[in-house]
Motif scaffolding. Sequence first.
Motif, PDB file in Angstrom:
ATOM      1  N   ALA A 113      12.610  26.796   2.028  1.00 46.78           N
ATOM      2  CA  ALA A 113      11.767  27.176   3.164  1.00 46.78           C
ATOM      3  C   ALA A 113      11.547  25.998   4.108  1.00 46.78           C
ATOM      4  N   GLY A 117      15.449  27.843   5.465  1.00 48.96           N
ATOM      5  CA  GLY A 117      16.245  28.838   4.760  1.00 48.96           C
ATOM      6  C   GLY A 117      15.478  30.128   4.519  1.00 48.96           C
ATOM      7  N   ASN A 118      16.204  31.196   4.276  1.00 44.17           N
ATOM      8  CA  ASN A 118      15.622  32.521   4.048  1.00 44.17           C
ATOM      9  C   ASN A 118      15.204  32.659   2.590  1.00 44.17           C
ATOM     10  N   SER A 120      13.136  35.328   1.670  1.00 44.73           N
ATOM     11  CA  SER A 120      12.553  36.674   1.603  1.00 44.73           C
ATOM     12  C   SER A 120      12.913  37.434   0.328  1.00 44.73           C
ATOM     13  N   SER A 121      14.044  37.132  -0.283  1.00 44.33           N
ATOM     14  CA  SER A 121      14.418  37.829  -1.516  1.00 44.33           C
ATOM     15  C   SER A 121      13.883  37.112  -2.759  1.00 44.33           C
ATOM     16  N   SER A 125       6.528  39.304   0.309  1.00 44.51           N
ATOM     17  CA  SER A 125       6.421  39.100   1.759  1.00 44.51           C
ATOM     18  C   SER A 125       5.153  38.344   2.152  1.00 44.51           C
ATOM     19  N   GLU A 128       5.739  34.706   1.472  1.00 44.85           N
ATOM     20  CA  GLU A 128       6.648  34.138   2.460  1.00 44.85           C
ATOM     21  C   GLU A 128       5.900  33.813   3.750  1.00 44.85           C
ATOM     22  N   ARG A 132       5.474  30.068   5.247  1.00 43.13           N
ATOM     23  CA  ARG A 132       5.937  29.728   6.603  1.00 43.13           C
ATOM     24  C   ARG A 132       4.794  29.148   7.432  1.00 43.13           C
TER      25      ARG A 132
END
Length: 141
Positions: A113, A117-118, A120-121, A125, A128, A132
């Motif tokens: 993060a 980078g993603n 989300s998986s 949520s 996340e 962020r």
Amino acid sequence: MRVRRVVCPGSFDPVTNGHLDIIRRAAKLHDEVIVVTADLANVSVGTFRGLLVEYCRDRGVSAIVKGLRAVSDFEYEMEMAQMNYRLAEIETLFMTANPLYSFLRSSLVREIAAYGGNVSSLVPSQVEARLRAKLGELGRG
């Protein structure tokens, strides 16, 4: 009737889907699970300072549930389990990680993060979004 109460300790920084998988699986096996965060009816929120075994003893917790990703986790966790039993006769129950999450570590999620980078998986949520926001605040500070 005795309530089967266990605790799932951890830094959960951040909470990952692997953490939630262990918590949900423990909730299926016990009447109450105490963790730092959860969305299940028989799961409560708890924090502590000091020794985990004292927290357990004060709340009538009979066992600690720990997730194991690999053999390397087992060595450390086995030592902790034996010490917790010696100090307060609190059992430790080991649950193997779901293969979908066996690679997952909070520190790895934070690093991904931090570099944009993603994740989300890898995390819920809500986690996340908070992660962020926290990283955005650090970038501005």
